[in-house]
Design a protein around this motif. Structure first.
Motif, PDB file in Angstrom:
ATOM      1  N   GLU A   7       0.820  -1.216   0.000  1.00 53.67           N
ATOM      2  CA  GLU A   7       0.000   0.000   0.000  1.00 53.67           C
ATOM      3  C   GLU A   7       0.854   1.266   0.000  1.00 53.67           C
ATOM      4  N   LEU A   8       2.152   1.112   0.157  1.00 55.26           N
ATOM      5  CA  LEU A   8       3.059   2.249   0.204  1.00 55.26           C
ATOM      6  C   LEU A   8       3.444   2.650  -1.216  1.00 55.26           C
ATOM      7  N   ALA A   9       3.455   3.934  -1.476  1.00 57.49           N
ATOM      8  CA  ALA A   9       3.773   4.428  -2.819  1.00 57.49           C
ATOM      9  C   ALA A   9       5.118   3.886  -3.294  1.00 57.49           C
ATOM     10  N   GLY A  10       5.122   3.286  -4.494  1.00 53.79           N
ATOM     11  CA  GLY A  10       6.338   2.777  -5.085  1.00 53.79           C
ATOM     12  C   GLY A  10       6.727   1.383  -4.643  1.00 53.79           C
ATOM     13  N   HIS A  11       5.913   0.725  -3.823  1.00 50.69           N
ATOM     14  CA  HIS A  11       6.272  -0.589  -3.288  1.00 50.69           C
ATOM     15  C   HIS A  11       5.218  -1.658  -3.596  1.00 50.69           C
ATOM     16  N   ARG A  12       4.391  -1.445  -4.602  1.00 50.42           N
ATOM     17  CA  ARG A  12       3.286  -2.352  -4.904  1.00 50.42           C
ATOM     18  C   ARG A  12       3.758  -3.784  -5.143  1.00 50.42           C
ATOM     19  N   ARG A  13       4.934  -3.947  -5.743  1.00 45.29           N
ATOM     20  CA  ARG A  13       5.413  -5.290  -6.112  1.00 45.29           C
ATOM     21  C   ARG A  13       6.532  -5.789  -5.199  1.00 45.29           C
ATOM     22  N   GLU A  14       6.734  -5.099  -4.081  1.00 46.82           N
ATOM     23  CA  GLU A  14       7.819  -5.471  -3.176  1.00 46.82           C
ATOM     24  C   GLU A  14       7.523  -6.779  -2.433  1.00 46.82           C
ATOM     25  N   LEU A  15       6.383  -6.816  -1.742  1.00 50.08           N
ATOM     26  CA  LEU A  15       5.936  -8.002  -1.008  1.00 50.08           C
ATOM     27  C   LEU A  15       4.490  -8.270  -1.387  1.00 50.08           C
ATOM     28  N   ALA A  16       4.156  -9.520  -1.628  1.00 43.85           N
ATOM     29  CA  ALA A  16       2.771  -9.885  -1.949  1.00 43.85           C
ATOM     30  C   ALA A  16       1.995 -10.114  -0.655  1.00 43.85           C
ATOM     31  N   PRO A  17       0.863  -9.422  -0.463  1.00 37.49           N
ATOM     32  CA  PRO A  17       0.044  -9.660   0.727  1.00 37.49           C
ATOM     33  C   PRO A  17      -0.835 -10.900   0.526  1.00 37.49           C
ATOM     34  N   ARG A  67      13.954 -10.070  -5.968  1.00 34.29           N
ATOM     35  CA  ARG A  67      13.434  -9.379  -7.153  1.00 34.29           C
ATOM     36  C   ARG A  67      11.951  -9.130  -6.968  1.00 34.29           C
ATOM     37  N   ARG A  68      11.451  -8.141  -7.646  1.00 33.50           N
ATOM     38  CA  ARG A  68      10.059  -7.730  -7.461  1.00 33.50           C
ATOM     39  C   ARG A  68       9.103  -8.748  -8.094  1.00 33.50           C
ATOM     40  N   TRP A  69       7.898  -8.794  -7.548  1.00 33.90           N
ATOM     41  CA  TRP A  69       6.873  -9.640  -8.133  1.00 33.90           C
ATOM     42  C   TRP A  69       6.508  -9.135  -9.526  1.00 33.90           C
ATOM     43  N   GLU A  70       5.986 -10.044 -10.340  1.00 31.28           N
ATOM     44  CA  GLU A  70       5.592  -9.693 -11.702  1.00 31.28           C
ATOM     45  C   GLU A  70       4.418  -8.708 -11.685  1.00 31.28           C
ATOM     46  N   PRO A  71       4.261  -7.917 -12.758  1.00 31.05           N
ATOM     47  CA  PRO A  71       3.074  -7.069 -12.880  1.00 31.05           C
ATOM     48  C   PRO A  71       1.814  -7.933 -12.992  1.00 31.05           C
ATOM     49  N   GLU A  72       0.672  -7.321 -12.728  1.00 24.87           N
ATOM     50  CA  GLU A  72      -0.596  -8.008 -12.965  1.00 24.87           C
ATOM     51  C   GLU A  72      -0.870  -8.091 -14.471  1.00 24.87           C
ATOM     52  N   PRO A  73      -1.577  -9.124 -14.946  1.00 22.56           N
ATOM     53  CA  PRO A  73      -2.237 -10.178 -14.167  1.00 22.56           C
ATOM     54  C   PRO A  73      -1.347 -11.380 -13.845  1.00 22.56           C
ATOM     55  N   ALA A  74      -0.070 -11.313 -14.254  1.00 22.23           N
ATOM     56  CA  ALA A  74       0.805 -12.467 -14.021  1.00 22.23           C
ATOM     57  C   ALA A  74       0.941 -12.779 -12.527  1.00 22.23           C
ATOM     58  N   ARG A  75       0.955 -11.729 -11.692  1.00 23.71           N
ATOM     59  CA  ARG A  75       1.095 -11.952 -10.254  1.00 23.71           C
ATOM     60  C   ARG A  75      -0.110 -12.707  -9.699  1.00 23.71           C
ATOM     61  N   TRP A  76      -1.296 -12.278 -10.087  1.00 29.43           N
ATOM     62  CA  TRP A  76      -2.531 -12.923  -9.614  1.00 29.43           C
ATOM     63  C   TRP A  76      -2.598 -14.374 -10.098  1.00 29.43           C
ATOM     64  N   LEU A  77      -2.291 -14.583 -11.364  1.00 29.64           N
ATOM     65  CA  LEU A  77      -2.338 -15.937 -11.920  1.00 29.64           C
ATOM     66  C   LEU A  77      -1.300 -16.838 -11.255  1.00 29.64           C
ATOM     67  N   GLY A  78      -0.096 -16.322 -11.059  1.00 26.50           N
ATOM     68  CA  GLY A  78       0.976 -17.143 -10.497  1.00 26.50           C
ATOM     69  C   GLY A  78       0.739 -17.535  -9.042  1.00 26.50           C
ATOM     70  N   ILE A  79       0.357 -16.550  -8.222  1.00 27.19           N
ATOM     71  CA  ILE A  79       0.183 -16.843  -6.796  1.00 27.19           C
ATOM     72  C   ILE A  79      -1.017 -17.752  -6.573  1.00 27.19           C
ATOM     73  N   ASN A  80      -2.153 -17.425  -7.180  1.00 26.59           N
ATOM     74  CA  ASN A  80      -3.337 -18.261  -6.979  1.00 26.59           C
ATOM     75  C   ASN A  80      -3.194 -19.621  -7.659  1.00 26.59           C
ATOM     76  N   GLY A  81      -2.470 -19.665  -8.786  1.00 21.82           N
ATOM     77  CA  GLY A  81      -2.176 -20.961  -9.390  1.00 21.82           C
ATOM     78  C   GLY A  81      -1.327 -21.811  -8.470  1.00 21.82           C
ATOM     79  N   GLY A  82      -0.373 -21.170  -7.794  1.00 23.19           N
ATOM     80  CA  GLY A  82       0.453 -21.889  -6.829  1.00 23.19           C
ATOM     81  C   GLY A  82      -0.349 -22.426  -5.662  1.00 23.19           C
ATOM     82  N   LEU A  83      -1.309 -21.614  -5.172  1.00 24.60           N
ATOM     83  CA  LEU A  83      -2.159 -22.069  -4.067  1.00 24.60           C
ATOM     84  C   LEU A  83      -2.975 -23.291  -4.480  1.00 24.60           C
ATOM     85  N   HIS A  84      -3.574 -23.241  -5.668  1.00 28.97           N
ATOM     86  CA  HIS A  84      -4.385 -24.374  -6.124  1.00 28.97           C
ATOM     87  C   HIS A  84      -3.513 -25.603  -6.376  1.00 28.97           C
TER      88      HIS A  84
END
Length: 410
Positions: free
Chosen positions: A218-228, A383-400
């Motif tokens: 939620e901090l400016a400039g840190h959107r891809r730093e840590l995935a919540p 390294r930073r997380w990928e931009p969306e939608p790759a981040r959403w697909l990758g993390i939720n794909g990993g969970l499933h």
């Protein structure tokens, strides 16, 4: 709020930042990382002007709602650390974390601290095949935690069960007694070398510390730093003595099992079962919202898992959850560069790691070389997380995928 926080009664909030001010050290985040850093800095140099800035109140985030494990666990295995940093550095990392478990007890902050260790139960043939050679046999594992289908277990003494809200609120009070200023209700908008900008004013400081963990995105400039990524919990009403006689956990050992989708539990000081797990979805764009804390399907799975483990249909007294911070390579880090310090990315194993991080940041900020500043997580940059939608697909794909592997294992 979590059961832990609600058990302490009403939270009296500290005043917000009244406007611009100067400090020697400005810390963004009033959880364990920020508080431990302030605690050790103030002890090392009482003349420092230290200011903590917290959006809600101290302990609102993961520090006040976690599973209550102060453990020597690290998300990256010792073997993997050894391949990257060498065997000596890997061993030093795990030794330092084990000492952090004891250091929390040494502080004397009242938090129902009980160092009974942790057992991870082996409950399927696949888990048994993957077990280390020094694993406990079935009888020894059941003597600690008598769950269903136990084939063995992996035990470590380096874990203490505790009441996290008592620890974080007690730590905040201890920090204030050391002369640190805490401003709650003060959301940090951005930070950079020399200043922290909030909704109520700017704090100018020689050193700025980012300690926001699951809220870093939620901090400016840190959107891809840590995935919540969310972890949810339930707590039962106090269970009868005969139930605990059957389950065990007599020294309040914490427990898990060897499934890939993490579960975790403890016997509380007042004989409740506090139990949690992963499995809630990652939300597009690293969004963090209060409504994401409650996923009925996940709470239902947690209750089912408790019933499957212990054969009890538990009376659930509380349900809660929230985000934790996950770096792209699952490697927590601490560091200081150009006047900006950081610590985080604990992947849910942060209660003891934050204490170690606070002591390490203290040495870095004061310019002291030590065994702590030589640890392999110091200065590490994931390294930073990928931009969306790759981040959403990758993390939720990993969970499933993780859930599917567990299902196949069963």
């Amino acid at each position: 709020m979590s059961f832990w926080l609600e058990s302490l009664g009403p939270i009296e909030r500290r005043s917000p930042l009244p406007g611009d001010r100067d400090a020697d050290v400005a810390i963004a985040g009033g959880g364990f990382t920020g508080l431990w850093t302030a605690y050790y800095l103030a002890k090392a140099d009482p003349t420092l002007r230290i200011v903590i800035l917290e959006a809600e109140f101290c302990g609102f985030g993961a520090s006040g709602r976690n599973g209550g494990w102060a453990s020597g666990l690290f998300p990256v295995s010792e073997a993997k650390l050894a391949r990257t940093f060498g065997a000596t550095a890997a061993k030093a990392m795990h030794t330092a974390l084990a000492d952090a478990v004891d250091e929390i007890g040494r502080t004397g902050i009242e938090c129902d601290y009980a160092k009974g260790g942790v057992i991870s139960l082996i409950r399927t043939p696949g888990q048994l095949r993957r077990a280390p050679q020094d694993a406990l046999d079935a009888d020894a594992a059941r003597a600690i935690c008598n769950a269903s289908g136990v084939l063995g277990g992996v035990y470590s003494e380096h874990c203490a069960a505790l009441h996290p809200a008592k620890l974080v609120r007690g730590l905040a009070a201890a920090v204030e007694q050391l002369g640190v200023t805490i401003h709650e209700g003060t959301r940090v908008r951005s930070l950079r070398r020399g200043e922290v900008v909030t909704e109520h004013g700017t704090v100018r400081a020689g050193t700025v510390v980012r300690a926001l963990e699951g809220y870093t995105a939620e901090l400016a400039g840190h959107r891809r730093e840590l995935a919540p990524v969310y972890s949810l919990m339930i707590a039962t009403e106090p269970l009868p003595a005969e139930v605990w006689d059957r389950i065990g956990l007599r020294r309040r050992e914490t427990f898990s099992d060897e499934r890939r989708m993490i579960i975790y539990g403890q016997r509380t000081a007042d004989d409740r079962l506090a139990f949690g797990g992963r499995g809630a979805p990652y939300h597009f764009g690293s969004r963090v919202r209060p409504e994401f804390d409650r996923v009925p399907a996940v709470f239902g799975k947690l209750r089912h898992t408790v019933k499957e483990l212990f054969g009890i249909d538990v009376p659930v007294a509380a349900r809660w959850g929230g985000p934790l911070g996950i770096p792209r390579d699952w490697m927590p880090s601490v560091g200081l560069r150009d006047g900006v310090a950081w610590a985080g990315g604990y992947v849910g194993d942060g209660v003891a790691a934050t204490n170690l991080a606070g002591r390490t940041l203290t040495d870095l900020i004061l310019g002291r070389e030590s065994e702590l500043t030589a640890l392999p997580w110091v200065g590490h940059r994931s390294r930073r997380w990928e931009p969306e939608p790759a981040r959403w697909l990758g993390i939720n794909g990993g969970l499933h995928g993780t859930a599917l592997l567990d299902a196949l294992d069963r």
